[in-house]
Scaffold this motif. Structure first.
Motif, PDB file in Angstrom:
ATOM      1  N   THR A  60     -57.951 -30.689 -15.396  1.00 44.09           N
ATOM      2  CA  THR A  60     -58.573 -31.470 -16.564  1.00 44.09           C
ATOM      3  C   THR A  60     -58.431 -30.716 -17.960  1.00 44.09           C
ATOM      4  OG1 THR A  60     -60.047 -32.410 -14.996  1.00 44.09           O
ATOM      5  CG2 THR A  60     -60.237 -33.051 -17.447  1.00 44.09           C
ATOM      6  N   ASP A 216     -61.320 -36.664 -20.780  1.00 49.17           N
ATOM      7  CA  ASP A 216     -60.754 -38.172 -20.517  1.00 49.17           C
ATOM      8  C   ASP A 216     -59.213 -37.920 -20.543  1.00 49.17           C
ATOM      9  OD1 ASP A 216     -63.512 -39.320 -20.095  1.00 49.17           O
ATOM     10  OD2 ASP A 216     -63.587 -39.788 -21.882  1.00 49.17           O
ATOM     11  N   PHE A 219     -57.240 -42.160 -16.541  1.00 49.98           N
ATOM     12  CA  PHE A 219     -57.159 -42.410 -15.139  1.00 49.98           C
ATOM     13  C   PHE A 219     -55.958 -43.251 -14.605  1.00 49.98           C
ATOM     14  CE2 PHE A 219     -58.336 -45.544 -11.928  1.00 49.98           C
ATOM     15  CZ  PHE A 219     -58.338 -45.092 -10.871  1.00 49.98           C
ATOM     16  N   ILE A 223     -53.335 -41.684 -11.805  1.00 50.49           N
ATOM     17  CA  ILE A 223     -53.417 -42.118 -10.409  1.00 50.49           C
ATOM     18  C   ILE A 223     -52.288 -42.645 -10.084  1.00 50.49           C
ATOM     19  CG2 ILE A 223     -54.073 -44.322 -10.844  1.00 50.49           C
ATOM     20  CD1 ILE A 223     -55.687 -42.214  -8.203  1.00 50.49           C
ATOM     21  N   ASP A 238     -61.297 -37.633 -13.287  1.00 45.55           N
ATOM     22  CA  ASP A 238     -61.101 -39.192 -13.340  1.00 45.55           C
ATOM     23  C   ASP A 238     -60.779 -39.607 -11.966  1.00 45.55           C
ATOM     24  OD1 ASP A 238     -61.986 -39.581 -16.118  1.00 45.55           O
ATOM     25  OD2 ASP A 238     -60.225 -39.436 -16.853  1.00 45.55           O
ATOM     26  N   THR A 239     -59.783 -38.957 -11.572  1.00 44.78           N
ATOM     27  CA  THR A 239     -59.404 -39.440 -10.265  1.00 44.78           C
ATOM     28  C   THR A 239     -60.405 -39.190  -9.079  1.00 44.78           C
ATOM     29  OG1 THR A 239     -57.973 -37.387 -10.152  1.00 44.78           O
ATOM     30  CG2 THR A 239     -56.724 -39.384 -11.141  1.00 44.78           C
ATOM     31  N   TYR A 242     -62.893 -41.598  -8.863  1.00 42.88           N
ATOM     32  CA  TYR A 242     -62.405 -42.930  -8.098  1.00 42.88           C
ATOM     33  C   TYR A 242     -62.521 -42.372  -6.720  1.00 42.88           C
ATOM     34  CZ  TYR A 242     -59.003 -46.135  -6.379  1.00 42.88           C
ATOM     35  OH  TYR A 242     -58.584 -47.246  -5.945  1.00 42.88           O
TER      36      TYR A 242
END
Length: 285
Positions: A60, A216, A219, A223, A238-239, A242
């Motif tokens: 990230t 951020d 996403f 993905i 983010d992934t 999820y």
């Protein structure tokens, strides 16, 4: 006139803040916020203890740094270049061309990337083969993942990012340029001594706001680009949220991960704002 904006922020920004409470609960949907058991910081401790934490943090932060270093300056550069175009018709045409990619969804952008870079008949690999090279499997290569992510972001969003800077440039007093010409300053010196100082405050404010979303990384884009072969360098917070929050229904744990991201963004914004004020800028508050 203010009512739609106020309602938007109340409904979609302020009311959902109550959802962060479940980061400190063992949230059960059928029991709700009020009756779910409180567990304190258990989910945060679990997250920081996960073997995947440092991998997620590294991936990230790397993508976030790529974004700041390679993407953030480009709208400024493009805005300066557009500002130097004197033919109004040509300027509008170029602006339209660089704005259009912003309106494409990430599904479309990634679909085009797959068509161009696939090993089986992809245009890029066909050119490499014709040049005497070996085909490169860009789509599953961990080495190329971050480069492709940044190339997509740059192509899609650079033009749209120029809008604010062009608006700031429109407010520069033309008499300053005339005075600089009288003193013998060329275009490069005019940009350095007049244009850039005129939009410096805008650059600082946007930079501070960007730090608020530092972790951020986008996403939807990631993905769509992620697969088993590049997950080691492509999996980000983010992934991960999820994966554990939606796919595994670990709502409290995934909320704790998201709250950690927001906390990091808050610290970065406050720090950057304090530093900018020490250097004489207005900051965001």
């Amino acid at each position: 006139m203010l009512l739609p904006g106020i309602l938007y922020f109340i409904l979609f920004k302020y009311l959902p803040m109550w959802g962060v409470l479940i980061a400190f609960q063992n949230y059960q949907p059928f029991r709700g916020f009020l009756y779910s058991d409180w567990v304190g910081t258990r989910h945060f401790i679990r997250f920081f203890s996960e073997p995947a934490f440092w991998m997620l943090f590294r991936n990230t932060v790397m993508l976030a740094l790529y974004n700041l270093i390679f993407f953030f300056p480009l709208p400024i550069v493009i805005a300066l270049m557009l500002n130097e175009i004197r033919k109004e018709v040509f300027k509008r045409f170029v602006q339209t061309m660089v704005y259009i990619p912003h309106f494409f969804s990430w599904v479309v952008v990634v679909g085009v990337v797959y068509i161009l870079f696939t090993v089986e008949g992809g245009v890029i690999n066909e050119l490499i083969i014709r040049a005497g090279g070996e085909p490169i499997n860009f789509l599953i290569s961990g080495e190329w993942f971050r480069t492709m992510i940044m190339a997509e972001v740059i192509w899609k969003e650079t033009g749209w990012g120029t809008i604010i800077f062009l608006a700031a440039l429109a407010g520069v007093d033309p008499q300053l340029y005339e005075a600089a010409k009288m003193d013998g300053a060329g275009r490069a010196r005019q940009i350095w001594h007049i244009t850039l100082p005129a939009i410096r405050s805008t650059i600082v404010i946007l930079f501070i706001l960007r730090l608020g979303h530092f972790l951020d990384t986008g996403f939807e884009q990631i993905i769509l680009m992620l697969n088993a072969m590049n997950r080691e360098v492509g999996e980000v917070f983010d992934t991960y949220v999820y994966s554990v929050g939606i796919n595994q229904a670990q709502f409290s744990y995934s909320t704790a991960v998201g709250l950690f991201k927001s906390f990091v963004g808050l610290i970065l914004v406050l720090s950057a704002n304090a530093i900018s004020k020490k250097f004489g800028e207005e900051g965001i508050y």
